[in-house]
Enzyme design. Structure first.
Site, PDB file in Angstrom:
ATOM      1  N   TYR A  81       0.834  -1.212   0.000  1.00  0.00           N
ATOM      2  CA  TYR A  81       0.000   0.000   0.000  1.00  0.00           C
ATOM      3  C   TYR A  81       0.862   1.253   0.000  1.00  0.00           C
ATOM      4  O   TYR A  81       1.802   1.340   0.779  1.00  0.00           O
ATOM      5  CB  TYR A  81      -0.930   0.013   1.224  1.00  0.00           C
ATOM      6  CG  TYR A  81      -2.370   0.043   0.766  1.00  0.00           C
ATOM      7  CD1 TYR A  81      -2.925   1.234   0.300  1.00  0.00           C
ATOM      8  CD2 TYR A  81      -3.133  -1.113   0.731  1.00  0.00           C
ATOM      9  CE1 TYR A  81      -4.222   1.256  -0.183  1.00  0.00           C
ATOM     10  CE2 TYR A  81      -4.428  -1.089   0.248  1.00  0.00           C
ATOM     11  CZ  TYR A  81      -4.969   0.100  -0.205  1.00  0.00           C
ATOM     12  OH  TYR A  81      -6.234   0.123  -0.689  1.00  0.00           O
ATOM     13  N   GLU A 100      -0.348   4.929  -0.486  1.00  0.00           N
ATOM     14  CA  GLU A 100      -1.068   6.196  -0.691  1.00  0.00           C
ATOM     15  C   GLU A 100      -0.107   7.380  -0.618  1.00  0.00           C
ATOM     16  O   GLU A 100       0.748   7.444   0.263  1.00  0.00           O
ATOM     17  CB  GLU A 100      -2.173   6.344   0.358  1.00  0.00           C
ATOM     18  CG  GLU A 100      -3.363   5.459   0.056  1.00  0.00           C
ATOM     19  CD  GLU A 100      -4.523   5.684   1.019  1.00  0.00           C
ATOM     20  OE1 GLU A 100      -4.357   6.411   2.009  1.00  0.00           O
ATOM     21  OE2 GLU A 100      -5.601   5.116   0.760  1.00  0.00           O
ATOM     22  N   ASP A 133      -6.923  13.132 -25.092  1.00  0.00           N
ATOM     23  CA  ASP A 133      -7.005  11.747 -24.616  1.00  0.00           C
ATOM     24  C   ASP A 133      -6.411  10.852 -25.701  1.00  0.00           C
ATOM     25  O   ASP A 133      -7.024  10.615 -26.735  1.00  0.00           O
ATOM     26  CB  ASP A 133      -8.471  11.402 -24.336  1.00  0.00           C
ATOM     27  CG  ASP A 133      -8.660   9.960 -23.884  1.00  0.00           C
ATOM     28  OD1 ASP A 133      -7.695   9.176 -23.964  1.00  0.00           O
ATOM     29  OD2 ASP A 133      -9.784   9.630 -23.464  1.00  0.00           O
ATOM     30  N   THR A 141      -4.589   5.601 -21.612  1.00  0.00           N
ATOM     31  CA  THR A 141      -4.404   4.264 -21.062  1.00  0.00           C
ATOM     32  C   THR A 141      -2.956   3.882 -21.330  1.00  0.00           C
ATOM     33  O   THR A 141      -2.237   4.573 -22.067  1.00  0.00           O
ATOM     34  CB  THR A 141      -5.297   3.221 -21.763  1.00  0.00           C
ATOM     35  OG1 THR A 141      -4.906   3.146 -23.137  1.00  0.00           O
ATOM     36  CG2 THR A 141      -6.777   3.588 -21.680  1.00  0.00           C
ATOM     37  N   LYS A 166      -3.127  -0.056 -24.685  1.00  0.00           N
ATOM     38  CA  LYS A 166      -3.606  -0.217 -26.055  1.00  0.00           C
ATOM     39  C   LYS A 166      -2.383  -0.248 -26.991  1.00  0.00           C
ATOM     40  O   LYS A 166      -1.568  -1.136 -26.868  1.00  0.00           O
ATOM     41  CB  LYS A 166      -4.645   0.855 -26.370  1.00  0.00           C
ATOM     42  CG  LYS A 166      -5.886   0.706 -25.449  1.00  0.00           C
ATOM     43  CD  LYS A 166      -6.971   1.731 -25.704  1.00  0.00           C
ATOM     44  CE  LYS A 166      -8.104   1.571 -24.689  1.00  0.00           C
ATOM     45  NZ  LYS A 166      -9.147   2.598 -24.848  1.00  0.00           N
ATOM     46  N   ARG A 207      -2.567  -3.001 -18.096  1.00  0.00           N
ATOM     47  CA  ARG A 207      -3.802  -2.244 -17.974  1.00  0.00           C
ATOM     48  C   ARG A 207      -3.591  -1.132 -16.976  1.00  0.00           C
ATOM     49  O   ARG A 207      -3.323  -1.404 -15.803  1.00  0.00           O
ATOM     50  CB  ARG A 207      -4.896  -3.176 -17.461  1.00  0.00           C
ATOM     51  CG  ARG A 207      -6.007  -3.187 -18.375  1.00  0.00           C
ATOM     52  CD  ARG A 207      -7.219  -3.864 -18.021  1.00  0.00           C
ATOM     53  NE  ARG A 207      -8.198  -3.409 -18.981  1.00  0.00           N
ATOM     54  CZ  ARG A 207      -8.329  -3.939 -20.183  1.00  0.00           C
ATOM     55  NH1 ARG A 207      -7.552  -4.911 -20.588  1.00  0.00           N
ATOM     56  NH2 ARG A 207      -9.261  -3.482 -20.983  1.00  0.00           N
TER      57      ARG A 207
HETATM   58  C1  PLP Z   1     -10.115   3.044 -23.984  1.00  0.00           C
HETATM   59  C2  PLP Z   1     -10.360   4.500 -23.831  1.00  0.00           C
HETATM   60  C3  PLP Z   1     -10.557   5.090 -22.571  1.00  0.00           C
HETATM   61  C4  PLP Z   1     -10.830   4.296 -21.325  1.00  0.00           C
HETATM   62  O1  PLP Z   1      -9.913   3.454 -20.894  1.00  0.00           O
HETATM   63  P1  PLP Z   1     -10.287   2.320 -19.822  1.00  0.00           P
HETATM   64  O2  PLP Z   1      -8.939   1.852 -19.439  1.00  0.00           O
HETATM   65  O3  PLP Z   1     -11.119   1.315 -20.546  1.00  0.00           O
HETATM   66  O4  PLP Z   1     -11.015   2.970 -18.703  1.00  0.00           O
HETATM   67  C5  PLP Z   1     -10.630   6.467 -22.478  1.00  0.00           C
HETATM   68  N1  PLP Z   1     -10.553   7.230 -23.587  1.00  0.00           N
HETATM   69  C6  PLP Z   1     -10.404   6.698 -24.807  1.00  0.00           C
HETATM   70  C7  PLP Z   1     -10.323   7.610 -25.983  1.00  0.00           C
HETATM   71  C8  PLP Z   1     -10.322   5.328 -24.980  1.00  0.00           C
HETATM   72  O5  PLP Z   1     -10.218   4.821 -26.195  1.00  0.00           O
END
Ligand code: PLP
Length: 416
Positions: free
Chosen positions: A52, A54, A198, A224, A227, A233
């Site tokens: 942990y 924090e 994003d 993220t 991807k 993750r």
């Molecule tokens: C996949 C995605 C997210 C969210 O990611 P998670 O890990 O599934 O919460 C946010 N924004 C965009 C543009 C995404 O493609």
């Protein structure tokens, strides 16, 4: 005390083993998925999950942080170098919490925000109505033009001037073209909004230099890590130093408790892997494969939204093939090709039974597949589209795909 998963919980062990086989034997084209390296998986399955922490490095609420502090510092140093960012935060649990942190850092409930609408390719967390971000904020959705399905900057500018949002989100989940961060920033500046880019889908392409970077253009960048970036993750936020405090406070204590240290370590590993010449080649190949798959599909009479791609993904409209996206995706799965059905811009069909499918080439590229395999794939996809109820055909293709997959082993997966 050394008992294996198979001994403790044979049911789960068996299911994981079956999933390994599935990931090994199929062509995985879900645009948000990838194969993390064995090193990334080793870090994320480590004893760090027991700790942990924090707070932030050097300012924790519990003792025993020497190792974790060093790990989180390394993750940050590597990410800041890789992306050329002034500040980073690697604690968001995933992409959605990273976006929530951006809201919490700059908005109060009820404030106006803007983001790309879900039907146009935006993400739920960019203010869509079923998401908390559409319920707790006044959300103005923008989209793409009716004519070429590219981001509609004229409308965005006029909506921004009319509604004066505090935050503008750019970036998408099903948009096959380059995001013009500069134009977004100029619109944000005109209305004193903060631009959040994003890059969840394209972070790996940005790191590889095959998609323009929002660093230096958007004040805040969320992503993220799993991807195209090919990490565990997880989530991350990059920002200018002036926003560091607001972002850090929003993530902890604003939104989360203890960071997932095993994920932090795996993000550090992924950042190291991405900071190599091989990763630049990898990113370029992802795009090359997506273009090749698109060209081959066009050759078979498929219709692609915007006519092609600049990045890792394709959005195909199945209308000319006389089949819905959902039954087609289901038929493809039986043939060993795994993708998702997806709405297309201005889709006349319902979201649960839309006109399109979305395809991404990141995972296949990780396996080392190239243009030749993309051409082969398009041929199989065409066969399935021509007779999508033919189970003999599907079984034949699934067998051929299994053979192909055996020639391109994926990280950490068995060959059956
Ligand atoms: C996949 C995605 C997210 C969210 O990611 P998670 O890990 O599934 O919460 C946010 N924004 C965009 C543009 C995404 O493609």
């Amino acid at each position: 005390m050394t008992t294996t998963l198979a001994q403790v919980d044979p049911e789960i062990a068996e299911l994981i083993s079956a999933e390994k086989t599935r990931q090994a034997d199929n062509l995985r084209l879900i645009a948000s998925e990838n194969y993390a390296s064995e090193a990334v998986m080793e870090a994320s399955a480590s004893v760090l999950t027991n700790k942990y922490s924090e707070g932030y490095p050097g300012r924790r609420y519990y003792q025993g942080q020497d190792n974790v502090d060093a790990i989180e510092r390394l993750a940050n140093v590597r990410l800041r170098k890789l992306f050329g960012a002034e500040w980073s935060n690697v604690q968001p649990y995933s992409g959605s919490p990273a976006n929530l942190a951006a809201y919490l850092a700059f908005c109060d409930a009820g404030d106006t925000i803007m983001g790309m609408g879900l039907p146009a390719g935006g993400h739920l967390t960019h203010g869509w109505n079923v998401s908390i971000t559409g319920k707790y904020f006044k959300s103005i959705a923008y989209g793409v033009t009716k004519t070429d399905h590219r981001i509609d900057f004229d409308t965005i500018r006029s909506l921004a001037k009319e509604h004066r949002p505090k935050l503008i989100f750019c970036g998408a989940t099903a948009y096959p073209r380059t995001i013009d961060f500069g134009t977004f920033r100029s619109i944000a500046d005109e209305v004193d909004a903060i631009l959040v880019a994003d890059i969840a889908h394209i972070a790996g392409l940005v790191a590889a230099g095959v998609h323009p970077t929002p660093v230096g253009t958007a004040q805040v960048i969320t992503s993220t890590t799993h991807k195209t970036f090919r990490g565990p993750r997880g989530g991350m936020i990059l920002c200018d130093k002036v926003h560091a405090k607001a972002i850090n406070r929003a993530v902890f204590p604003g939104l989360q408790g203890g960071p997932h240290n095993h994920t932090t370590a795996a993000i550090a590993v992924a950042a190291k892997e991405a900071d190599c010449p091989e990763f630049k080649i990898y990113g370029a190949k992802i795009v090359e494969n997506a273009k090749a798959l698109g060209e081959a599909l066009l050759g078979y009479g498929f219709s692609l939204i915007t006519g092609g791609t600049d990045n890792h993904l394709l959005l195909a409209d199945l209308t000319p093939k006389g089949i819905g996206g959902k039954p087609y995706a289901q038929a493809l799965e039986k043939a060993g090709i795994v993708c998702n059905y997806n709405s297309i811009p201005f889709d006349p069909r319902k979201p649960f039974d839309p006109s399109g499918i979305r395809l991404g080439t990141a995972a296949l590229t990780t396996r080392g597949m190239g243009v030749q395999q993309m051409t082969q794939l398009a041929g199989w996809m065409n066969e399935v589209a021509q007779s999508h109820e033919d189970e003999t055909l599907q079984a034949r293709i699934a067998g051929e795909i299994k053979e192909l997959c055996a020639q391109f082993p994926a990280p950490g997966l068995p060959l059956s």
